[in-house]
Each structure stands twice: as C-alpha cells, then as structure tokens.
Design an enzyme around this catalytic site. Sequence first.
Site, PDB file in Angstrom:
ATOM      1  N   ASP A 296       0.814  -1.204   0.000  1.00  0.00           N
ATOM      2  CA  ASP A 296       0.000   0.000   0.000  1.00  0.00           C
ATOM      3  C   ASP A 296       0.855   1.265   0.000  1.00  0.00           C
ATOM      4  OD1 ASP A 296      -2.290  -1.465  -0.029  1.00  0.00           O
ATOM      5  OD2 ASP A 296      -2.750  -1.235   2.100  1.00  0.00           O
ATOM      6  N   ASN A 375      -4.725   8.429   2.225  1.00  0.00           N
ATOM      7  CA  ASN A 375      -5.180   7.739   3.431  1.00  0.00           C
ATOM      8  C   ASN A 375      -5.725   8.699   4.483  1.00  0.00           C
ATOM      9  OD1 ASN A 375      -4.975   5.081   2.790  1.00  0.00           O
ATOM     10  ND2 ASN A 375      -3.126   4.666   3.983  1.00  0.00           N
ATOM     11  N   THR A 416      -8.971   1.663   7.092  1.00  0.00           N
ATOM     12  CA  THR A 416      -8.329   0.439   7.574  1.00  0.00           C
ATOM     13  C   THR A 416      -6.869   0.668   7.950  1.00  0.00           C
ATOM     14  OG1 THR A 416      -7.886  -0.150   5.256  1.00  0.00           O
ATOM     15  CG2 THR A 416      -9.845  -1.099   6.280  1.00  0.00           C
ATOM     16  N   LEU A 420      -8.231   3.060  11.947  1.00  0.00           N
ATOM     17  CA  LEU A 420      -8.709   1.806  12.530  1.00  0.00           C
ATOM     18  C   LEU A 420      -7.976   1.501  13.840  1.00  0.00           C
ATOM     19  CD1 LEU A 420     -10.417  -0.793  12.277  1.00  0.00           C
ATOM     20  CD2 LEU A 420      -8.526  -1.779  10.960  1.00  0.00           C
TER      21      LEU A 420
END
Length: 531
Positions: A296, A375, A416, A420
């Site tokens: 990622d 993000n 996520t 998270l």
Amino acid sequence: MDRAAMPAQEVSDQRVNLDVISSYQSENGSLSTVSSTVSSEESEKAAYELLAHTPIKSTDAHLVEFSEAMRTVAKALRRVAEGKAAAQAEAAEWKRKYELETAQKQQTKIKDCGSSTGNNLGKLASQRTLETPASDQTACCGNHGICSHEVLQDEVPGSNPRSSHKMVGRKASFRLSWGCNGDKNGQHKHDFVSFEKGDITTAERSNKQILLRWESRPQTVLFITKPNSNPVRVLCAEMVRWLKEHKNINVFVEPWVSKDLLTEDSSHNLVQTWDNDEERKVLHKKVDLIVTLGGDGTVLWAASLFKGPVPPVVAFSMGSLGFMTRFPSQQYRDCLDNVLNGPFSITLRNRLQCRVIRDAAKDELETEEPILALNEVTIDRGISSYLTYLECYCDSSFVTCVQGDGLIISTTSGSTAYSLAAGGSMVHPQVPGILFTPICPHSLSFRPLILPEYVTLRVQVPYNSRGHAWASFDGKDRKQLAPGDALICSISPWPVPTACLVDSTTDFLHSIHEGLHWNLRKTQSLDGPRD
C-alpha cells in the site's frame, strides 16, 4: 385646535364617527384593508380628513357595537389575504425549485451527450486533449458513462509545458460506466435525487460497480516499484521486457529505476523517464496506466506523484500487508491482458486536499501549496509532553475541541489504516465520507464521527494552546502548526482509480478477511446442550 385640548365628549364622538366611517368605507371598498396599495397610516389620515368635512355625532351603543364588529371582519379579511399571499409565495417557491431541478436534469443530459454544438464543457475538454489525432477527437457518446476527457484534465489551466522527445504524444481514451451487481451492460442513472410532482426519491446507486472501458488502445504504462527489493527489481525488468516485446507498450519508470535497469541490461535503453519536476507534472497527459509493485505504501507514493488527475492504477501485491494491492504478481500476464483489453471494475478512492493557513497570513486566500493525501491527515502533539489542543469546525459549524494525543482526518480508503488503530470504523472505500477520529482523547465520551464528503473541515490551534501541533499527510510532509495556524481539509476533485481483481466490494471484503483476519474464530462445536 389641538387634539389634546378637545373635550372628552367630542373626542369620543369623533372616535365613534371614525369607526362608522371606517366600517362604511370598508364595506363599500373605498378604504379596503386588504388592498396592498394603501397603508394603514394613509387610511387613518384620510378618515380624519373626511371626519372634518362630515361631522357625525352619535353615542348610540348599537353603532359602537356595529363598528367593532366591522373592525373584526376587516381583521379577518386581512388575515385571509395574508394567508393567501403566503400560500402563493410558497407555491411560487416550490415551482421555482421544480423548474431548477428540471433545468439541472437537462443540463446533465446535455453534458453527458458531449455534443460540441453549444456545449462549453465539451469545447473545454476537447481543447485540453493533448496531441490527439483527428480520428480520436470524436465527441463522447455519453450513453452510459463518463468519458476520460471529462475526468483527466490539466491541473494548471493555461499552462504550456515544454515538449520533450522523451514524452509520448498520444493518450488512450476511456469511458466509465456503472453496472448493477456485476452486470456489465452499462445501465445506470446519473441522478442521485429525483424531484417530480412533489415526490423526492433517491436514485439506486449503492449497488452499482464502476467499469472502465477503453475506447482506444493503451500505449503507455508507468511503473512504480518498492525500493531496496531484489524480487521487485527482477519482476519489474521481466514485466517491462514482456510489455515492450509482446504488447508494443511504451514504458515510463522513475529515474532511479531507469538507472538500475540500464545497469542490469543495456536493452532497457528505450525505457523512458523524466528529468525534472516540470516533466513529472505533465505525466498524467501521457500515461495511460500505472503499475505498482509493492504494498500500500507504493500505491500511496504513486498517487503522490500526481497533483491532479491520476491514471488507473493496477497494484500488484509484493508487500507485507496490502488492502489496495489485490493482483497476484505470479499471474501478471493474465492480469495485464485483462486490464489492457478491458472492461474492468475500478474503485474511485477519494483523496483529501489540505491547505495550511498561517496566523501571519493576511486572509484565508493566502495559503501554502495544497497537499493531497490518499489515506489520512494526522494532527498530533509531536515531541511535546502537553495534550494537543485543537478547535475543529465543519463548514461554519463548531464541532468540538480536541484534547488528547491528536486527531485523524481520514478518507474511507484510509479507514483500515491509522484510523482503525485509533478506534475508527472500517468503511467501504466507495462510501462518500470523511472520518473524524480522535487519538487517545482525554474524554470517555469522545467517539469517532463519519461526516459527508462535501463538507470542509477546519482544524485550528488556539492561541491559548500550551504547545505546537504537527500535521503529517500519509505519514510524510510533516508540518508544524503554531498557535493561530489552521489546517483546511476537503475532498479533492481528483480521485485515485484503482483496478479491481473482481469488483470493489469483493476486493474490500477479501482484504479485511485475509489482511486483518476480521471476525475470525473457531466454530462452535456441535456437541453440548441444545434447545
């Protein structure tokens, strides 16, 4: 004579006469209280003038009662007239809203049609299409989707980047369409809300998958790779060789990757790269597809290279844990064949657009260069031992004061990640929203929020804060926020389209099952007490 010096009897008689005259003339319509052209002051003045010319003296109780009744009737008529006027105004407002909704629908249909005649948006898009042959400059059909020239536009209007012999002069066009539950027939609705005959209904869009269909053959692929990894270096060289020899695809790589490829094999001298930031800023005009090799973090780095439109991203999994890297690297030939031929499902991942406003700025238009985050944006206390003290606003509404270790403003794709870990919810990446998650708040009632995507968040360090705050964007570009400084966050108009192995929902559920082992436990045994 002064009215104050008049005898009480005469004043009483004149009041009675005034009531009679007002009642009489209201009945005959000469001084109607419903009329909008004569004010109450003018009516009273006219009545006194008439009273001076026609004196009537009477103290009959029946006449006084009659005048009171007529005055009550006049008030009732006035209320009826006001109610009628309010009803007409409300009806006019509803009519205006309906006409506005109808006009917006028509404009949407005209925009989707893409006709160059009388369509300024189509003209603008066609003007921004770079070095496209005349055979490819056909107008968008707009039957079941959005064409690429409506999405991929230049980030700097009016810019004239210098041409380079290393750059490719043609870019593939594509169209986005919506399919229902895997149905790839392109049937969809553009309208989110429909207003017709007083009924408001929402268009059924929650179960639609976005498909990308090439309208011309892709010609240029950009490779973004994870550094310091021998397996990634070997696979990158193999994929580049296969694309150039079997698919006749032009390949762009980062400058340091180009040096590594030339060191290993001189046959890679045809691989192109960029020499400076000016050439990098126009990559979105040349590149048709991005291939990432890593996790990622590699996808985040690839997205950060594009401050405006982002080409579709095909992310191959070669990292430790990846929620956005669904393509297996061992089957790269089949995967790239499917993507290059199309159509394939994509996930439009929103990005945050952030601006820092310093306390010394003259106004809010004087900001630093915007930063994009795929993000999250994290505001924390840094090395300070004091609690972070932040004032938060949503548009013009006060949200709360954050007192704790910090705050996370996250996209749904970043739900996520850090959010998270701080107690935020996992959200499907195509849900339009912004996550508002505190980091270790000094309050048991401070729970995370999910706000709509169209809001603008303002996080400000108040002047009475004990220390500074620090903001980081996707874990980098760290900036210090002093008392009086503010951070403005909103959703960027340029999402990151990532290719799906199956579809958006299937890939998301697979990621949380395989990556996080979500809700994984042993099944209850069959033996034991039963109902």
